[in-house]
Design an enzyme around this catalytic site. Structure first.
Site, short mmCIF file in Angstrom:
data_model
loop_
_atom_site.label_atom_id
_atom_site.label_comp_id
_atom_site.label_asym_id
_atom_site.label_seq_id
_atom_site.Cartn_x
_atom_site.Cartn_y
_atom_site.Cartn_z
N GLU A 172 -3.99 2.21 7.61
CA GLU A 172 -3.87 2.14 6.14
C GLU A 172 -4.54 3.36 5.53
OE1 GLU A 172 -4.59 -1.60 4.18
OE2 GLU A 172 -5.40 -0.61 2.40
N CYS A 204 -9.84 -0.37 4.04
CA CYS A 204 -9.45 -0.95 5.32
C CYS A 204 -8.75 0.12 6.16
CB CYS A 204 -8.48 -2.11 5.08
SG CYS A 204 -9.35 -3.53 4.42
N ARG A 231 0.83 -1.22 0.00
CA ARG A 231 0.00 0.00 0.00
C ARG A 231 0.86 1.26 0.00
NH1 ARG A 231 -2.12 -3.41 -1.59
NH2 ARG A 231 -3.77 -4.68 -0.72
#
Ligand SMILES: Cc1cc2nc3c(=O)[nH]c(=O)nc-3n(C[C@H](O)[C@H](O)[C@H](O)COP(=O)(O)OP(=O)(O)OC[C@H]3O[C@@H](n4cnc5c(N)ncnc54)[C@H](O)[C@@H]3O)c2cc1C
Length: 311
Positions: A306, A235, A180
């Site tokens: 995140e 998320c 990510r």
């Protein structure tokens, strides 16, 4: 929120015909969580020329800026954001077919539009993005992905504009594609940078392979395992190293349905937090802290955010 836009710069913004400017624009209108205070100025640029002029002028006036895609991976604070929030308009929203199963996709192309385009044109490899909301720019910035893979796997080159308004074409091999995250190489691109678009390489579908069916199956599976609708971001926490996902850790700590105000841990997938209607950013921030604390107490594991928190 501290004001960062000089009045001469504000006057230039108002006069500019190439930009669409709104002052004190609520960010709750531009984030999928539906929370966030006002951006001092929300500016939509439709062309590279207008964008370059904008960042050059912002630099001259010492005005901070940040870029927003679809706002599906950000949590903007209730106080709002100083300076400019820049959004890339329709001029950055095209997909151009190239020889050899490649395309150039502009940063404001929706990831779902890119997936549908790939399915229609028999381009295998789109599965890494299937079902992920947001834009190509956001997917590149955060190296979005699923268990099928990540955005970086599709990339041949990325086109960025730096804070001086200069464009740079960067080979995928020079970019550090992390979990990510993407990091540009040290070099001429002055930070912060804006992703303009990317050259993406696909494979031709194999004989007998139905991309249509694969796409539908992925979407159906996501529908079963993830909450849907408005008031969601991606998320909230990254999966920690090890066998248990962040969602499983939150679930095991007994936190499904746990909430602060109208910000609640989803009962479908514990790593999604839902705005039940009137949540504030402060509720989500408090919920993140409480969930992380309870997971630490329960399993000894520290969760890292995140979702990008913009304060
Ligand atoms: C229901 C739901 C499911 C999701 N599932 C997944 C999933 O399975 N996998 C996954 O990875 N994510 C998932 N997400 C999170 C999110 O959709 C992705 O991270 C998406 O790629 C973010 O794109 P965006 O355009 O919304 O980016 P934004 O949220 O607008 O921005 C995210 C970050 O990217 C930066 N950015 C955006 N555009 C640019 C640009 N042009 N130039 C420079 N920086 C830019 C922003 O400054 C910000 O820091 C999900 C979100 C939701 C709501």
């Amino acid at each position: 929120m501290e004001k960062a836009i000089h009045r001469d710069f504000a006057a230039w913004l108002v006069k500019s015909k190439a930009l669409c400017v709104r002052f004190d624009e609520p960010m709750s209108r531009h984030t999928t969580l539906g929370v966030g205070g006002p951006a001092e100025a929300f500016v939509v640029a439709d062309t590279k020329k207008a964008l370059a002029q904008l960042v050059q002028k912002a630099g001259k006036f010492g005005c901070p800026w940040q870029v927003l895609g679809k706002g599906s991976n950000v949590l903007v604070g209730d106080e709002g954001l100083s300076g400019l929030v820049i959004k890339l308009g329709k001029g950055f929203g095209r997909i151009r077919a190239l020889p050899g199963n490649a395309v150039f996709a502009g940063a404001s192309v929706r990831s779902t539009t890119l997936c549908r385009y790939a399915v229609k044109n028999n381009l295998d490899g789109f599965q890494v993005l299937a079902g992920i909301p947001g834009t190509v720019g956001g997917a590149l910035w955060g190296n979005a992905g699923t268990s099928a893979g990540h955005m970086g796997q599709l990339v041949q080159q990325v086109l960025v504009m730096d804070s001086l308004g200069a464009e740079h074409k960067i080979e995928s091999g020079q970019i550090c594609w992390g979990y990510r995250s993407m990091a540009l190489p040290q070099g001429p691109a002055q930070k912060p940078f804006i992703i303009i678009g990317a050259w993406l390489g696909f494979c031709p579908a194999k004989k007998g392979q139905s991309l249509e069916k694969e796409y539908s199956l992925i979407l159906e599976t996501r529908k079963k395992n993830q909450p849907a609708g408005s008031g969601l971001a991606g998320c909230f926490f990254k999966n920690p190293p090890g066998s248990l996902s962040a969602g499983a850790l939150i679930d095991r700590a007994g936190l499904k349905g746990f909430g602060v105000g109208d910000a609640v841990v989803s009962s479908v997938h514990a790593n999604f937090f839902v705005n039940r209607g009137n949540a504030k950013a402060a509720d989500f921030i408090a919920l993140m802290e409480k969930v992380a604390q309870k997971v630490r107490q329960h399993s000894g594991i520290s969760l890292e955010p995140e979702v990008r928190v913009l304060l």
